[in-house]
Every structure is written in structure tokens, then in C-alpha cells.
Design an enzyme around this catalytic site. Structure first.
Site, short mmCIF file in Angstrom:
data_model
loop_
_atom_site.label_atom_id
_atom_site.label_comp_id
_atom_site.label_asym_id
_atom_site.label_seq_id
_atom_site.Cartn_x
_atom_site.Cartn_y
_atom_site.Cartn_z
N HIS A 17 55.27 44.49 48.64
CA HIS A 17 55.56 43.27 49.63
C HIS A 17 56.41 42.50 50.69
O HIS A 17 56.33 42.03 51.44
CB HIS A 17 55.99 42.31 48.30
CG HIS A 17 54.63 42.44 46.65
ND1 HIS A 17 54.81 42.54 45.28
CD2 HIS A 17 52.97 42.84 46.53
CE1 HIS A 17 53.65 43.35 45.01
NE2 HIS A 17 52.59 42.86 45.58
N LYS A 41 44.36 38.62 36.43
CA LYS A 41 45.18 39.86 35.74
C LYS A 41 46.52 38.92 35.09
O LYS A 41 46.76 38.18 34.97
CB LYS A 41 46.33 40.11 37.22
CG LYS A 41 45.18 40.88 37.45
CD LYS A 41 45.80 41.82 38.93
CE LYS A 41 44.96 42.88 39.47
NZ LYS A 41 45.82 43.64 40.88
N ARG A 90 48.62 50.08 51.09
CA ARG A 90 49.26 51.06 50.24
C ARG A 90 49.15 52.59 51.43
O ARG A 90 49.82 53.09 51.45
CB ARG A 90 50.19 51.30 49.34
CG ARG A 90 50.06 50.14 49.20
CD ARG A 90 50.87 49.93 47.55
NE ARG A 90 49.70 49.69 47.17
CZ ARG A 90 48.82 49.32 45.62
NH1 ARG A 90 50.46 49.27 44.46
NH2 ARG A 90 47.84 48.85 45.27
N SER A 128 53.00 46.71 41.64
CA SER A 128 53.67 45.93 40.50
C SER A 128 53.14 46.10 38.80
O SER A 128 53.81 46.11 37.50
CB SER A 128 52.90 44.62 40.48
OG SER A 128 53.68 43.99 41.51
O1 PNS Z 1 48.27 41.10 44.64
P1 PNS Z 1 46.57 41.23 43.65
O2 PNS Z 1 46.20 40.71 42.13
O3 PNS Z 1 45.71 41.97 44.86
O4 PNS Z 1 45.87 39.11 44.32
C1 PNS Z 1 44.47 38.80 44.39
C2 PNS Z 1 44.11 37.67 44.94
C3 PNS Z 1 44.94 36.49 44.52
C4 PNS Z 1 44.59 37.52 46.15
C5 PNS Z 1 42.92 37.46 44.78
O5 PNS Z 1 42.54 37.25 42.96
C6 PNS Z 1 41.94 36.07 45.41
O6 PNS Z 1 42.48 35.79 46.25
N1 PNS Z 1 42.23 35.13 44.46
C7 PNS Z 1 41.64 33.44 44.77
C8 PNS Z 1 40.29 33.20 44.70
C9 PNS Z 1 39.53 33.34 45.08
O7 PNS Z 1 39.67 33.11 46.09
N2 PNS Z 1 38.39 34.69 45.39
C10 PNS Z 1 37.41 35.00 45.84
C11 PNS Z 1 38.40 36.04 47.20
S1 PNS Z 1 37.95 37.53 47.45
#
Ligand code: PNS
Length: 159
Positions: A17, A41, A90, A128
Site C-alpha cells: 500500500h 471484510k 499486484r 493484508s
Molecule cells: O482494499 P479493498 O478491500 O479492496 O477496498 C475495497 C473498497 C473499500 C475500495 C471498496 O469496497 C469500495 O469502493 N467500497 C465503497 C462502496 C462502493 O462504492 N462500491 C461500489 C464500487 S465497486
């Protein structure tokens, strides 16, 4: 002013990150690293601990802001006047999910673009999820997470 948002769970933040954040600062005037509060999660660190961990390992980056958001990412981008979403890649295995997310976000907000940044190859294996498992089993985390994150993880494991 080119503002980008780097959203994620960051549970916990890893060297991968941090590498993406550092790369993003060379491309944008301001980078907001945003912890998604409603990520499905399960939480290992609380959102507060993740914010603290991210702040502690980005003190050298003056154009970075650490924040959290809930609700739709594109709505948060609009509120913060950010036209770019940053995500790290990645390996090719990340591509499918990232592609789906970026297309969904583009559908919701055609004016906001996703920029995918490849991590340094040596961080390509860090996740993570695996860091949480190593942490719970008492393994050495020093090659996975930046030094300031270690005490925050240790406290979370004790508490
Ligand atoms: O590190 P991660 O778990 O891959 O992050 C995921 C995250 C937080 C970026 C994603 O869940 C998110 O954007 N959540 C907000 C809700 C949203 O807008 N969902 C639709 C977008 S695909």
C-alpha cells in the site's frame, strides 16, 4: 489541482500500500488515502487504528491526507472534488476484480477515472489477508508492514 483518492480496507496497511501511495504522490497534486468504513471484510484493526497506522507511515509525504468514508466511493470522490481513483495491482489475479470495480465506478460516474498502479515486484506477494493470518499466529511481520504499523497491530492483538 489534480486530486486522487486511493480507497481501500487497509486492514492493516502494508508495504505494498505504501508503495502505491508513494507512486501516486508523484502523479497527483493531492492524494487522499481513504479507508472504506462499510467494506464487507471483517475488521482486524478498527477504522481508527487503520487511520492511525496510515498516518504514522505517511508522515514523509506532505501531499497525502488520510481519511475515511462510507457509502459510495464515487460520491465521496465528488464531495472531495477528486477526478481520479487509484488502485494498486499486484499480479494479473488482481486484474479481474479491479476491472469490474473500475467499470462499475465509471458507469456511476463517467467523469471519474481509475488509475491502476503496479506495485514494485518485491511487494507483489504481500496481502493484508495473509498479514492478518501471520499476525494472529505470532509470525514476524517486519518485512510485510512499515515499522510504525507494528505496535498498532501488537496492541490490537493484545486488546
Ligand atoms: O482494499 P479493498 O478491500 O479492496 O477496498 C475495497 C473498497 C473499500 C475500495 C471498496 O469496497 C469500495 O469502493 N467500497 C465503497 C462502496 C462502493 O462504492 N462500491 C461500489 C464500487 S465497486
Amino acid at each position: 489541482m489534480r486530486i486522487a483518492i486511493y480507497p481501500g480496507s487497509f486492514d492493516p496497511p502494508t508495504y505494498g500500500h505504501l508503495d502505491v501511495v508513494e507512486r501516486a504522490t508523484t502523479l497527483f497534486d493531492k492524494v487522499i488515502v481513504a479507508v472504506g468504513e462499510n467494506s464487507s471484510k471483517s475488521g482486524f484493526l478498527s477504522v481508527g487504528e487503520r487511520l492511525k497506522a496510515l498516518s504514522a507511515c505517511t508522515t514523509h509525504l506532505t501531499t497525502v491526507e488520510i481519511a475515511s468514508f462510507d457509502g459510495l466511493l464515487v460520491e465521496y470522490c465528488r464531495r472531495r472534488e477528486a477526478k481520479f481513483i487509484i488502485r494498486g495491482l499486484r499480479a494479473v489475479t488482481d486484474f479481474d476484480t479491479e476491472f469490474q470495480m473500475s467499470i462499475t465506478n465509471r458507469q456511476l460516474a463517467p467523469d471519474i477515472d481509475t488509475v491502476l498502479l503496479m506495485t514494485k515486484w518485491e511487494f507483489g506477494f504481500i496481502s493484508s489477508t495473509l498479514v492478518r493470518e501471520v499476525a494472529r499466529l505470532g509470525g514476524d511481520l517486519r518485512t510485510f508492514v512499515p515499522a510504525p504499523v507494528l505496535p498498532i497491530i501488537e496492541r490490537a492483538l493484545q486488546g
